[in-house]
Design a protein around this motif. Structure first.
Motif, PDB file in Angstrom:
ATOM      1  N   UNK A  26       2.242  -4.645  -7.207  1.00 54.11           N
ATOM      2  CA  UNK A  26       1.404  -4.178  -8.302  1.00 54.11           C
ATOM      3  C   UNK A  26       0.543  -3.021  -7.815  1.00 54.11           C
ATOM      4  N   UNK A  27       0.709  -1.853  -8.452  1.00 52.44           N
ATOM      5  CA  UNK A  27      -0.018  -0.643  -8.078  1.00 52.44           C
ATOM      6  C   UNK A  27      -0.999  -0.268  -9.182  1.00 52.44           C
ATOM      7  N   UNK A  28      -2.147   0.296  -8.790  1.00 53.09           N
ATOM      8  CA  UNK A  28      -3.061   0.842  -9.780  1.00 53.09           C
ATOM      9  C   UNK A  28      -2.745   2.326  -9.983  1.00 53.09           C
ATOM     10  N   UNK A  29      -3.493   2.987 -10.843  1.00 51.71           N
ATOM     11  CA  UNK A  29      -3.206   4.396 -11.152  1.00 51.71           C
ATOM     12  C   UNK A  29      -3.402   5.325  -9.962  1.00 51.71           C
ATOM     13  N   UNK A  30      -4.145   4.879  -8.941  1.00 50.46           N
ATOM     14  CA  UNK A  30      -4.357   5.688  -7.743  1.00 50.46           C
ATOM     15  C   UNK A  30      -3.316   5.460  -6.662  1.00 50.46           C
ATOM     16  N   UNK A  31      -2.333   4.591  -6.934  1.00 52.93           N
ATOM     17  CA  UNK A  31      -1.282   4.317  -5.956  1.00 52.93           C
ATOM     18  C   UNK A  31      -1.627   3.212  -4.973  1.00 52.93           C
ATOM     19  N   UNK A  32      -2.761   2.540  -5.157  1.00 53.61           N
ATOM     20  CA  UNK A  32      -3.138   1.426  -4.282  1.00 53.61           C
ATOM     21  C   UNK A  32      -2.362   0.178  -4.684  1.00 53.61           C
ATOM     22  N   UNK A  33      -1.970  -0.610  -3.697  1.00 53.14           N
ATOM     23  CA  UNK A  33      -1.200  -1.824  -3.955  1.00 53.14           C
ATOM     24  C   UNK A  33      -2.102  -3.053  -3.797  1.00 53.14           C
ATOM     25  N   UNK A  34      -1.876  -4.051  -4.642  1.00 48.35           N
ATOM     26  CA  UNK A  34      -2.616  -5.302  -4.559  1.00 48.35           C
ATOM     27  C   UNK A  34      -2.016  -6.150  -3.439  1.00 48.35           C
TER      28      UNK A  34
END
Length: 74
Positions: A26-34
């Motif tokens: 799961x990625x956020x809009x900034x490309x960070x992964x949970x």
């Protein structure tokens, strides 16, 4: 007893069961992964788990994500 991970270890014991499993990237809009930190070995992992007979893969992933998300908020 803490979990022991065997990563390409020729001395690893033979598996005594095979259970299908799934994980979610799961990625956020900034490309960070949970990622979650495991309690049993303190390593980072993606949310996921083994599949039960009553659930299909995509349903398990979404349900598990919601469960983990809500438990993290509490």
């Amino acid at each position: 007893m803490p979990r022991r991970d065997y990563f390409y270890d020729p001395e690893a014991p033979k598996p005594n069961s095979i259970r299908p499993a799934a994980a979610v990237a799961l990625f956020d809009s900034g490309g960070n992964i949970l990622l979650l930190r495991r309690k049993d070995n303190d390593k980072w992992t993606m949310p996921g788990g083994t599949l039960g007979r009553e659930r299909k893969g995509s349903h398990l992933n979404f349900q598990q994500f919601l469960d983990l998300f809500y438990s993290a908020l509490q």
